[in-house]
Design an enzyme around this catalytic site. Structure first.
Site, PDB file in Angstrom:
ATOM      1  N   GLU A   9    -115.541 -48.200 -64.789  1.00 37.16           N
ATOM      2  CA  GLU A   9    -115.334 -46.924 -64.082  1.00 37.16           C
ATOM      3  C   GLU A   9    -114.113 -46.904 -63.159  1.00 37.16           C
ATOM      4  O   GLU A   9    -113.608 -45.831 -62.832  1.00 37.16           O
ATOM      5  CB  GLU A   9    -116.581 -46.547 -63.282  1.00 37.16           C
ATOM      6  N   ARG A  44    -124.972 -50.334 -60.501  1.00 35.98           N
ATOM      7  CA  ARG A  44    -123.657 -50.904 -60.769  1.00 35.98           C
ATOM      8  C   ARG A  44    -123.455 -50.997 -62.277  1.00 35.98           C
ATOM      9  O   ARG A  44    -124.333 -51.456 -63.011  1.00 35.98           O
ATOM     10  CB  ARG A  44    -123.528 -52.306 -60.159  1.00 35.98           C
ATOM     11  N   HIS A  77    -120.375 -41.505 -60.599  1.00 39.78           N
ATOM     12  CA  HIS A  77    -120.745 -42.238 -59.376  1.00 39.78           C
ATOM     13  C   HIS A  77    -120.930 -41.256 -58.207  1.00 39.78           C
ATOM     14  O   HIS A  77    -120.327 -41.426 -57.134  1.00 39.78           O
ATOM     15  CB  HIS A  77    -119.694 -43.299 -59.039  1.00 39.78           C
ATOM     16  N   ASP A  79    -124.883 -43.278 -63.764  1.00 48.30           N
ATOM     17  CA  ASP A  79    -124.016 -42.825 -62.672  1.00 48.30           C
ATOM     18  C   ASP A  79    -122.963 -43.885 -62.376  1.00 48.30           C
ATOM     19  O   ASP A  79    -122.098 -43.688 -61.529  1.00 48.30           O
ATOM     20  CB  ASP A  79    -124.855 -42.525 -61.414  1.00 48.30           C
TER      21      ASP A  79
END
Ligand code: COI
Length: 332
Positions: free
Chosen positions: A264, A235, A297, A259
């Site tokens: 985001e 996260r 992600h 990632d």
């Protein structure tokens, strides 16, 4: 019984159609749109909602679902940090997630990115694109010579540990909850500080909570080994991006694979048409660096995971509607 599935991508649609064929007693509606204020009305008349998204499930959306008499919300993903828990509770909405659609998908991607960092593939790709086929000075490190510190030993952390061990790395871990098997192996250190002090690579696999927000910050980075590699497929909120950038600038951090990213929402899984149009300067700062691998992600994004996310969430929602119970209920 009617279930509406939101945010259904093209790669999920065949799995949803198959589930629907195998469950003729359920009327399945679906939309590619995400669940938000502008789409929530499509849920009217449904008994349950199945959805996945990286953006928040807001109080106003949950209040609307409550006002339609919808009590069952099944997420196709693991993380439940983007749900307004108070709003879900006050509307009596029960929530399920899919805790294990493919921990291996995330673990494999995490290690892939680590190997890319260690073997400097980003640098070699960039050099080669300019016709530079020299080796020096981009000599690599070997994972089998390193200590990997795994933060949080849930399913994903444990899957990653198995792969790190396969590469011959020394693996240590920190978690408040000790997995009995790992405990026997003696992998746990007692404090995060010990993990930071001993790890050449820090692999983060914790859910986002109030307690661990920005756990990677100036203070904790200072406690890490010089040249540490930080991997965050978990996260974005775990990492203070400004502190990370300072650590990369000073060379304290040797590289990072991200990632997830704290800002985001609305950026990852969006096509901006060109690099310059990505509306986040800090993210672009990170993306420009050879020793940082940013990915939008996608660690979870495999065929097996997509299938399991659809099937497990639809099964959970149907079970809630039929019985009020599911083994995937989440305590908010
Ligand atoms: C999760 O399952 O919680 C993820 O992070 C992947 C997702 C956003 C689809």
């Amino acid at each position: 019984m009617k279930i509406i599935a939101y945010g259904i991508r093209d790669d999920e649609k065949p799995y949803l159609d198959k589930w629907s064929e195998e469950n003729p007693d359920v009327e399945v509606a679906s939309t590619g749109e995400l669940l938000d204020d502008s789409t929530v009305d499509q849920a009217k008349g449904a008994d349950g909602v199945v959805t996945y998204q990286q953006k928040p499930y807001t109080a106003s959306v949950l209040d609307k679902l409550g006002s339609f008499g919808i009590k069952y919300l099944s997420l196709r993903n693991v993380g439940v940090d983007n749900i307004d828990a108070d709003a879900a509770k006050r509307n009596g909405i029960q929530v399920t997630n899919v805790p294990a659609y493919s921990p291996e998908a995330i673990a494999e991607f995490t290690v892939t990115q680590l190997m890319r960092l260690l073997r400097r593939t980003n640098t070699f790709d960039r050099k080669q694109a300019n016709g530079d086929l020299r080796w020096a000075p981009d000599i690599a490190d070997e994972l089998n010579q390193m200590t990997v510190g795994v933060f949080a030993t849930g399913r994903i952390g444990r899957a990653a540990m198995r792969i790190y061990k396969g590469f011959g790395a020394k693996v240590i871990a920190y978690d408040i909850y000790h997995n009995p098997e790992l405990e026997k192996e003696g992998v746990y250190v007692d404090t995060p500080e010990e993990l930071y002090a001993q790890s050449d690579v820090l692999s983060l696999h914790a859910p986002a909570t109030k307690e661990n927000e920005h756990m990677i910050n100036d203070k904790t980075i200072a406690q890490m080994k010089d040249g540490v590699f930080i991997l965050n497929p978990a996260r974005g909120a775990l990492v203070d991006t400004d502190a990370l950038i300072r650590g990369l600038d000073s060379g304290k951090i040797g590289g990072a694979a991200l990632d997830t990213y704290e800002n985001e929402v609305g950026i990852f899984n969006t096509d901006f048409g060109s690099f310059d149009k990505i509306p986040d300067e800090r993210l672009k700062n990170l993306m420009k660096r050879e020793n940082v691998l940013v990915s939008p992600h996608i660690a979870f994004y495999t065929k097996r995971a997509a299938r399991n996310m659809v099937y497990f969430a639809m099964d959970a929602n149907k079970s809630l509607i039929n019985t009020g119970k599911s083994d995937k209920l989440v305590e908010l």
